[in-house]
Design an enzyme around this catalytic site. Structure first.
Site, PDB file in Angstrom:
ATOM      1  N   ARG A  81      26.904 -14.068   5.687  1.00  0.00           N
ATOM      2  CA  ARG A  81      25.710 -14.096   4.840  1.00  0.00           C
ATOM      3  C   ARG A  81      25.137 -15.507   4.765  1.00  0.00           C
ATOM      4  NH1 ARG A  81      26.465 -11.683  -1.028  1.00  0.00           N
ATOM      5  NH2 ARG A  81      27.476 -13.700  -1.384  1.00  0.00           N
ATOM      6  N   LYS A 183      20.675 -15.924  -0.083  1.00  0.00           N
ATOM      7  CA  LYS A 183      21.231 -16.604  -1.258  1.00  0.00           C
ATOM      8  C   LYS A 183      20.747 -18.052  -1.287  1.00  0.00           C
ATOM      9  CE  LYS A 183      25.516 -16.131  -3.864  1.00  0.00           C
ATOM     10  NZ  LYS A 183      25.147 -15.035  -4.774  1.00  0.00           N
ATOM     11  N   GLU A 219      17.621  -5.594  -9.049  1.00  0.00           N
ATOM     12  CA  GLU A 219      18.965  -6.093  -9.324  1.00  0.00           C
ATOM     13  C   GLU A 219      18.989  -6.893 -10.603  1.00  0.00           C
ATOM     14  OE1 GLU A 219      20.815  -9.200  -7.013  1.00  0.00           O
ATOM     15  OE2 GLU A 219      19.005  -9.429  -5.819  1.00  0.00           O
TER      16      GLU A 219
HETATM   17  C1  LIG Z   1      25.446 -13.748  -5.123  1.00  0.00           C
HETATM   18  C2  LIG Z   1      24.526 -12.749  -5.720  1.00  0.00           C
HETATM   19  C3  LIG Z   1      24.924 -11.436  -5.987  1.00  0.00           C
HETATM   20  C4  LIG Z   1      26.347 -10.957  -5.828  1.00  0.00           C
HETATM   21  O1  LIG Z   1      26.821 -10.994  -4.518  1.00  0.00           O
HETATM   22  P1  LIG Z   1      28.392 -10.938  -4.247  1.00  0.00           P
HETATM   23  O2  LIG Z   1      28.518 -11.112  -2.779  1.00  0.00           O
HETATM   24  O3  LIG Z   1      28.865  -9.615  -4.684  1.00  0.00           O
HETATM   25  O4  LIG Z   1      29.001 -12.041  -5.031  1.00  0.00           O
HETATM   26  C5  LIG Z   1      23.976 -10.551  -6.474  1.00  0.00           C
HETATM   27  N1  LIG Z   1      22.701 -10.936  -6.705  1.00  0.00           N
HETATM   28  C6  LIG Z   1      22.288 -12.189  -6.481  1.00  0.00           C
HETATM   29  C7  LIG Z   1      20.889 -12.555  -6.768  1.00  0.00           C
HETATM   30  C8  LIG Z   1      23.182 -13.142  -5.977  1.00  0.00           C
HETATM   31  O5  LIG Z   1      22.761 -14.395  -5.762  1.00  0.00           O
END
Ligand SMILES: *Cc1c(COP(=O)(O)O)cnc(C)c1O
Length: 342
Positions: A81, A183, A219
């Site tokens: 990722r 991210k 989300e």
């Molecule tokens: C990091 C993140 C998540 C969760 O991802 P994981 O891989 O499960 O830790 C969900 N939403 C956002 C906006 C994030 O930055």
């Protein structure tokens, strides 16, 4: 060495531990890497990371097992990722093996800070890639710093499996074809204000709706959403290019299906149809699994069940996931990577 930390009362805050892993990139190659003790970065005021948000990060954890060993949960997924995020930000990709090596070295160097099994706390790991150097024009940097630092943390939402209360926002964290799926810090910069308003009103966090129509759940601030469908017990989680693809989410999709025997679906979760779900939750590395007690939308509060108790399926998913992460339950092939102490 023993360290003097109240493991049971850890929050989610920065701690300056003895070591962090750093790697430096210039002229098309990584030229220096290793452990460093200084927690300060000395970078040019012209760094694109500072002006134009050219950066990406990851969030993962190291877990201590009952036997006292330390292990990682699917670090290859974070590595991949991180590469996708780097590509979108026009930054060099850290090779998957180098990423996992850096994470292991940062954990090993601070191994005494991995909380004991009984505490339920973990060592949070923050990989970060930033564009640096003397620039001012809007173009990608030519120099980069990759750093991995760690700190012991408790759960992001306090209270373990106590349901938390959320509120929708009229703001978006990302545009329909923007950077919501990677991210990067920019998504978080635009979420600070809605997050602060939600906290001011005593909500745990914000639920973002799809940026195009504002009719579907997208989300939560830093975690993905799921609902358990009334009657069928189907595990449903939204699908959209502007949702950050949570590794916890993909893991739970697998576990719900393979271990709990539930039907699973990635599809629309309409904000006007919350009654469809008998349980709901937030899932992510930091949030773990946090039951959603209620969602308030346009002044109307919708409770899941009584809004005060954790649902049966949420509780099962929680124990399955944590059991795997802490080494008490056998993991699917390749999910657990040990960190060998020297
Ligand atoms: C990091 C993140 C998540 C969760 O991802 P994981 O891989 O499960 O830790 C969900 N939403 C956002 C906006 C994030 O930055």
């Amino acid at each position: 060495m023993t360290v003097d930390i109240d493991w049971k009362n850890l929050g989610f805050s920065y701690m300056n531990l003895p070591y962090r892993w750093r790697a430096y990139y210039k002229d098309g190659e990584w030229y220096k890497q290793g452990l460093e003790t200084d927690n300060q970065l000395h970078i040019s005021e012209g760094s694109p990371a500072l002006h134009y948000g050219q950066q990406a990060f990851e969030g993962m954890k190291a877990y201590r097992t009952k036997e006292g060993k330390v292990q990682l949960f699917r670090p290859d997924q974070n590595a991949k990722r991180f590469q996708v995020s780097a590509e979108r930000m026009m930054m060099p990709k850290v090779p998957v093996e180098d990423f996992v090596h850096a994470v292991k070295e940062a954990v090993k160097a601070n191994i005494d800070y991995v909380p004991p099994y009984e505490s339920g706390a973990t060592l949070y790991i923050r990989p970060l890639l930033i564009g640096v150097g003397d620039n001012i024009g809007v173009h990608p940097a030519t120099e980069y710093i990759f750093t991995v630092f760690v700190m012991p943390v408790g759960p992001y939402f306090k209270g373990g499996l106590a349901p938390q209360h959320f509120v929708t926002s009229e703001y978006d964290r990302a545009a329909p074809m923007g950077t919501g799926g990677v991210k990067v810090g920019g998504n978080y910069a635009s979420s600070l204000q809605p997050g602060a308003s939600a906290h001011d009103e005593d909500y745990a966090d914000v639920i973002y709706l799809d940026p195009k129509t504002h009719t579907k759940i997208e989300e939560i601030g830093s975690s993905n959403f799921y609902g358990i469908e009334r009657g069928t017990h189907k595990f449903v989680t939204p699908k959209s290019p502007s949702i950050l693809p949570s590794i916890t989410k993909f893991s739970l999709l697998h576990l719900a299906e393979e271990r709990l025997g539930l039907e699973v679906e990635q599809g629309d979760c309409y904000i006007d149809d919350l009654d469809r779900f008998e349980e709901a939750g937030a899932m992510g590395t930091a949030a773990i699994i946090t039951p959603i007690g209620s969602i308030t939308h346009k002044g109307h509060r919708h409770n899941f069940g009584t809004g005060q108790e954790v649902g049966e399926i949420t509780e099962k998913l929680y124990h399955e996931l944590l059991g795997i992460q802490f080494g008490d339950i056998e993991a699917p092939e390749g999910w657990i990577v040990p960190v060998e102490a020297d």
